[in-house]
Design an enzyme around this catalytic site. Structure first.
Site, PDB file in Angstrom:
ATOM      1  CB  CYS A 175      61.644  33.977  28.208  1.00  0.00           C
ATOM      2  SG  CYS A 175      61.852  33.722  29.925  1.00  0.00           S
ATOM      3  CB  CYS A 220      54.504  35.331  33.198  1.00  0.00           C
ATOM      4  SG  CYS A 220      55.436  33.660  32.676  1.00  0.00           S
TER       5      CYS A 220
END
Ligand code: DGL
Length: 264
Positions: free
Chosen positions: A185, A70
């Protein structure tokens, strides 16, 4: 012992698949905090707290090394956990984020011009990409934009609507040509082909750079690599298992993923 891969939800599966495809021999456990996703608009304090809980869980499940897939958790929480949490609690374990591999890859491909970053609001606010890029290339002009529509768009299967939205976000990075564009991302990995159609700027996508860097890391650290089990086992844990999760996991990876419910 095995390799842990942590993400705020299911988006990290895109990066997990690219790692497992490159290094299929090892045992892996994926942990997606699907109960609390998205992290991308949370405070650094909350992201840090959740990341520590995930690391506690993965270390209790035989992980020697954890990759934080992440970006939002990698932005600040990795640095904090390496500085305080690990030395105090797990001095023999290792945590790697996805931010550094992307930063290093961008600096390698970029010419002298500005470097663009698309990421979640929390990642942009953390200033981590700016700091890390400028450490390697002082005075580099880093253009960041938060792209909050992209995660829900990818999750809802709205790829066909993505082109004008992406083009607008790329426009936010400024009128001059960029010398590299970082997709900061998990979910943007699924948009990389479209980004490459929209812009001629070299694009850095974490799923393409993280496996290389992990392989290099393991070569540099044979004392870690030697301890890893080689049964090719994969376990996928999520903190919530809603009705659409299996479909979403399949859409994100093109494979059927056996998700199992767990709690932190
Ligand atoms: N995994 C997050 C990231 O890479 C995106 C989803 C979220 O906001 O939690 O930044």
């Amino acid at each position: 012992v095995r390799i842990g891969i942590f993400d705020s939800g299911l988006g990290g599966l895109a990066i997990a698949m690219s790692i497992m495809d490159r290094l299929p021999q090892y045992d892996y456990i994926y942990l997606g905090d699907s109960k609390r996703v998205p992290y991308g608009n949370r405070s650094q304090a909350a992201i840090h707290e959740f990341t520590i809980q995930a690391l506690d869980y993965l270390f209790a499940h035989e992980c020697l090394l954890v990759i934080i897939a992440c970006n939002t958790a990698s932005a600040e929480a990795v640095r904090h956990s390496q500085q305080e949490y690990l030395p105090k609690n797990f001095p023999d374990r290792h945590v790697l984020g996805v931010l550094m591999p992307s930063v290093e890859a961008a600096v390698e491909v970029a010419g002298p011009g500005p470097i663009g970053v698309l990421a979640t609001a929390s990642t942009v606010d953390s200033g981590s990409y700016v700091r890390e890029l400028q450490k390697r290339r002082p005075n580099v002009d880093v253009r960041q934009a938060a792209a909050p529509l992209l995660v829900p768009l990818v999750e809802a299967g709205g790829l066909k609507y993505a082109r004008p939205i992406l083009a607008d976000y790329i426009d936010l990075l400024g009128p001059e040509p960029l010398s590299a564009l970082i997709l900061g991302c998990t979910h943007y990995c699924l948009l990389k082909d479209l980004v490459r159609e929209i812009t001629t700027t070299p694009v850095v996508s974490p799923d393409e750079v993280v496996p290389d860097r992990l392989e290099e890391y393991l070569c540099r650290h044979p004392e870690i690599e030697r301890q890893l089990a080689r049964r090719g086992e994969r376990v996928y844990k999520v903190t919530d298992l809603g009705p659409g999760y299996a479909d979403l996991a399949e859409r994100l990876t093109g494979r059927s993923i056996p998700l199992e419910l767990t709690s932190l």
